[in-house]
Design a protein around this motif. Structure first.
Motif, PDB file in Angstrom:
ATOM      1  N   GLU A   2       0.846  -1.184   0.000  1.00 17.95           N
ATOM      2  CA  GLU A   2       0.000   0.000   0.000  1.00 17.95           C
ATOM      3  C   GLU A   2       0.886   1.239   0.000  1.00 17.95           C
ATOM      4  N   VAL A   3       0.354   2.320  -0.536  1.00 18.46           N
ATOM      5  CA  VAL A   3       1.123   3.556  -0.634  1.00 18.46           C
ATOM      6  C   VAL A   3       0.379   4.675   0.072  1.00 18.46           C
ATOM      7  N   ARG A   4       1.064   5.376   0.937  1.00 19.18           N
ATOM      8  CA  ARG A   4       0.488   6.542   1.605  1.00 19.18           C
ATOM      9  C   ARG A   4       1.241   7.778   1.122  1.00 19.18           C
ATOM     10  N   HIS A   5       0.508   8.711   0.524  1.00 21.32           N
ATOM     11  CA  HIS A   5       1.100   9.947   0.025  1.00 21.32           C
ATOM     12  C   HIS A   5       1.020  11.020   1.113  1.00 21.32           C
ATOM     13  N   LEU A   6       2.148  11.591   1.458  1.00 21.06           N
ATOM     14  CA  LEU A   6       2.199  12.673   2.433  1.00 21.06           C
ATOM     15  C   LEU A   6       2.562  13.968   1.715  1.00 21.06           C
ATOM     16  N   THR A   7       1.768  14.987   1.931  1.00 25.62           N
ATOM     17  CA  THR A   7       2.034  16.266   1.284  1.00 25.62           C
ATOM     18  C   THR A   7       3.211  16.951   1.955  1.00 25.62           C
ATOM     19  N   LEU A   8       3.693  17.996   1.334  1.00 20.92           N
ATOM     20  CA  LEU A   8       4.803  18.754   1.905  1.00 20.92           C
ATOM     21  C   LEU A   8       4.333  19.866   2.824  1.00 20.92           C
ATOM     22  N   ASP A   9       3.011  19.985   3.025  1.00 24.15           N
ATOM     23  CA  ASP A   9       2.500  21.032   3.912  1.00 24.15           C
ATOM     24  C   ASP A   9       2.887  20.732   5.344  1.00 24.15           C
ATOM     25  N   ALA A  10       3.031  21.778   6.096  1.00 28.93           N
ATOM     26  CA  ALA A  10       3.369  21.619   7.502  1.00 28.93           C
ATOM     27  C   ALA A  10       2.192  21.039   8.253  1.00 28.93           C
ATOM     28  N   SER A  11       2.483  20.200   9.213  1.00 29.58           N
ATOM     29  CA  SER A  11       1.430  19.644  10.046  1.00 29.58           C
ATOM     30  C   SER A  11       1.041  20.663  11.103  1.00 29.58           C
ATOM     31  N   GLU A  12       0.092  20.296  11.919  1.00 25.58           N
ATOM     32  CA  GLU A  12      -0.365  21.224  12.959  1.00 25.58           C
ATOM     33  C   GLU A  12       0.745  21.567  13.930  1.00 25.58           C
ATOM     34  N   SER A  13       1.690  20.624  14.080  1.00 27.15           N
ATOM     35  CA  SER A  13       2.787  20.887  15.003  1.00 27.15           C
ATOM     36  C   SER A  13       3.813  21.838  14.402  1.00 27.15           C
ATOM     37  N   GLY A  14       3.657  22.146  13.109  1.00 29.49           N
ATOM     38  CA  GLY A  14       4.571  23.072  12.476  1.00 29.49           C
ATOM     39  C   GLY A  14       5.707  22.416  11.729  1.00 29.49           C
ATOM     40  N   ARG A  15       5.875  21.102  11.839  1.00 26.67           N
ATOM     41  CA  ARG A  15       6.967  20.442  11.125  1.00 26.67           C
ATOM     42  C   ARG A  15       6.430  19.811   9.856  1.00 26.67           C
ATOM     43  N   SER A  16       7.301  19.621   8.901  1.00 27.16           N
ATOM     44  CA  SER A  16       6.895  19.046   7.636  1.00 27.16           C
ATOM     45  C   SER A  16       6.659  17.552   7.800  1.00 27.16           C
TER      46      SER A  16
ATOM     47  N   ASN B 193       5.160   6.700   1.230  1.00 28.89           N
ATOM     48  CA  ASN B 193       5.512   5.593   2.123  1.00 28.89           C
ATOM     49  C   ASN B 193       4.872   4.319   1.591  1.00 28.89           C
ATOM     50  N   HIS B 194       5.686   3.286   1.334  1.00 27.48           N
ATOM     51  CA  HIS B 194       5.192   1.991   0.893  1.00 27.48           C
ATOM     52  C   HIS B 194       5.244   1.045   2.089  1.00 27.48           C
ATOM     53  N   PHE B 195       4.144   0.361   2.356  1.00 31.68           N
ATOM     54  CA  PHE B 195       4.078  -0.460   3.563  1.00 31.68           C
ATOM     55  C   PHE B 195       3.064  -1.580   3.380  1.00 31.68           C
ATOM     56  N   PHE B 196       3.152  -2.572   4.267  1.00 28.18           N
ATOM     57  CA  PHE B 196       2.164  -3.649   4.350  1.00 28.18           C
ATOM     58  C   PHE B 196       1.537  -3.601   5.734  1.00 28.18           C
ATOM     59  N   GLU B 197       0.224  -3.642   5.799  1.00 25.20           N
ATOM     60  CA  GLU B 197      -0.457  -3.678   7.086  1.00 25.20           C
ATOM     61  C   GLU B 197      -0.391  -5.084   7.680  1.00 25.20           C
ATOM     62  N   ASP B 198      -0.572  -5.153   8.971  1.00 26.50           N
ATOM     63  CA  ASP B 198      -0.459  -6.427   9.683  1.00 26.50           C
ATOM     64  C   ASP B 198      -1.534  -7.434   9.282  1.00 26.50           C
ATOM     65  N   ARG B 199      -2.594  -6.985   8.658  1.00 32.20           N
ATOM     66  CA  ARG B 199      -3.642  -7.906   8.238  1.00 32.20           C
ATOM     67  C   ARG B 199      -3.147  -8.865   7.160  1.00 32.20           C
ATOM     68  N   MET B 200      -1.968  -8.593   6.578  1.00 30.48           N
ATOM     69  CA  MET B 200      -1.381  -9.464   5.567  1.00 30.48           C
ATOM     70  C   MET B 200      -0.598 -10.612   6.189  1.00 30.48           C
ATOM     71  N   LEU B 201      -0.633 -10.732   7.524  1.00 29.25           N
ATOM     72  CA  LEU B 201       0.230 -11.705   8.209  1.00 29.25           C
ATOM     73  C   LEU B 201       0.080 -13.108   7.659  1.00 29.25           C
ATOM     74  N   TRP B 202      -1.144 -13.630   7.620  1.00 26.82           N
ATOM     75  CA  TRP B 202      -1.318 -15.043   7.263  1.00 26.82           C
ATOM     76  C   TRP B 202      -1.062 -15.283   5.792  1.00 26.82           C
ATOM     77  N   ARG B 203      -1.355 -14.318   4.949  1.00 27.69           N
ATOM     78  CA  ARG B 203      -0.988 -14.473   3.536  1.00 27.69           C
ATOM     79  C   ARG B 203       0.523 -14.604   3.399  1.00 27.69           C
ATOM     80  N   PHE B 204       1.251 -13.759   4.120  1.00 26.62           N
ATOM     81  CA  PHE B 204       2.709 -13.817   4.065  1.00 26.62           C
ATOM     82  C   PHE B 204       3.239 -15.092   4.725  1.00 26.62           C
ATOM     83  N   GLN B 205       2.607 -15.494   5.838  1.00 23.92           N
ATOM     84  CA  GLN B 205       3.045 -16.701   6.533  1.00 23.92           C
ATOM     85  C   GLN B 205       2.954 -17.930   5.632  1.00 23.92           C
ATOM     86  N   PHE B 206       1.789 -18.126   5.048  1.00 27.95           N
ATOM     87  CA  PHE B 206       1.604 -19.319   4.216  1.00 27.95           C
ATOM     88  C   PHE B 206       2.421 -19.234   2.926  1.00 27.95           C
ATOM     89  N   THR B 207       2.609 -18.038   2.403  1.00 25.23           N
ATOM     90  CA  THR B 207       3.436 -17.886   1.205  1.00 25.23           C
ATOM     91  C   THR B 207       4.878 -18.266   1.495  1.00 25.23           C
TER      92      THR B 207
END
Length: 350
Positions: free
Chosen positions: A213-227, A311-325
């Motif tokens: 999965e891919v999560r796109h993060l913008t370059l706008d500052a967050s509420e805390s003021g950091r990018s 950010n490219h990542f796999f959520e934990d719900r993929m555990l058993w698919r990865f386990q059996f694979t």
């Protein structure tokens, strides 16, 4: 033939089966103690400290490490010796000169000796899974709740994967013994090869079991003021996930390989409270400083062509698919290697 093989290797089989079962019982017992004393059950934390809580957690950490090491140990001391001892002593001649085919001689040993050991590792893998995560799919503590079960070393110690590693380690050991016909040499080869396989899966192979999965993060500052482009914003983490890649991208989604420190924060002199300044006024001045600081960084990133951060990542719900694979891949490799080993069996001279 099965009875003869059992009588010849019953000691090896019992050691190979009882070792993981004993470890499973020990882990279950320590887990029960930890739950009674209110241990947060955080592995690899407060390792070696003398408090009761940390003693239980240290024991569970060692149990997890032992689970990861067992496929290597069993491959070296069970997989190798099932064949190497007879070959070095020359007692394999007796078996090969009887009314038993070479293939039956080989496969009977593989099935009778290796199968119970692999099944015992299945039990151990599920006990470790229960011990660390229990009924909570995201872990029994705050640390486990944000640590993915897909990551090393956790993934290799839970579920069916330890059994898959063990099956492959045992076949690597037996193949090395048949090829080299020397116990020490086969043990060294098995140790190196099995460790290499266990390391290669999480570092090279595992991320290709599915599309991340891919999560796109913008370059706008967050509420805390950091990018938020500077690092993953903790507020973005909704459940445990295994990050496999991250990078800046342009507005077309193409990866940008920006040099490290291309746009560092210029912290300058952070503001200090003034004697005649209220807390609210200082907070406003601090927020303005941080916002300006982040804006300078974002302008720098945009000048280099960056539009967002992926950010490219796999959520934990993929555990058993990865386990059996992964377990299936181990069994497939073991089957192929065992098939190739039959060529060595055919060349054995009685």
């Amino acid at each position: 033939m099965i009875r003869v093989t059992w009588r010849q290797f019953r000691g090896t089989i019992l050691v190979g089966v009882l070792t993981p079962l004993f470890l499973a019982v020990a882990i279950a017992a320590v887990t029960s103690v930890a739950s009674r004393i209110g241990s947060p059950n955080v592995l690899f934390d407060c390792f070696g400290l003398s408090t009761t809580t940390c003693l239980t957690e240290t024991a569970l950490t060692l149990g997890s490490l032992a689970t990861l090491a067992l496929p290597v140990v069993l491959g070296v001391f069970v997989g190798v010796t099932v064949f190497s001892r007879d070959i070095e002593r020359g007692t394999h001649v007796l078996g090969l000169t009887q009314a038993v085919g070479r293939m039956r001689w080989y496969w009977t040993r593989v099935l009778v000796v290796f199968t119970p050991v692999v099944l015992a590792m299945v039990v151990l893998g599920y006990v470790v899974l229960w011990s660390r995560f229990g009924s909570n799919p995201y872990g029994g503590s705050l640390v486990d709740a944000i640590t993915s079960r897909l990551e090393f070393p956790t993934f290799g110690t839970i579920g069916v994967v330890p059994a898959g590693y063990t099956a492959l380690g045992l076949v690597i050991g037996s193949s090395a013994a048949l090829l080299l016909r020397n116990t020490i040499g086969a043990m060294i080869v098995t140790l190196i090869a099995t460790v290499a396989v266990i390391v290669a899966f999480p570092t090279v192979v595992r991320e290709h079991y599915a599309t991340p999965e891919v999560r796109h993060l913008t370059l706008d500052a967050s509420e805390s003021g950091r990018s938020v482009a500077y690092a993953m914003d903790p507020s973005e983490i909704e459940r445990p996930s295994w990050p496999v890649d991250s990078y800046y991208a342009n507005n077309s989604g193409e990866r940008l390989d920006l040099p490290s420190g291309a746009c560092p924060f210029d912290d300058g002199q952070w503001p200090e409270p003034r004697p005649d300044e209220t807390t609210a006024d200082f907070d406003l001045r601090l927020d303005a400083f941080i916002a300006n600081r982040s804006q300078v960084r974002m302008d720098c990133l945009r000048s280099l062509g960056a539009d967002h951060y992926d950010n490219h990542f796999f959520e934990d719900r993929m555990l058993w698919r990865f386990q059996f694979t992964e377990a299936a891949l181990c069994l497939l490799l073991a089957a192929v290697l065992a098939g190739v080993s039959t060529l060595s069996v055919r060349r054995l001279c009685p």
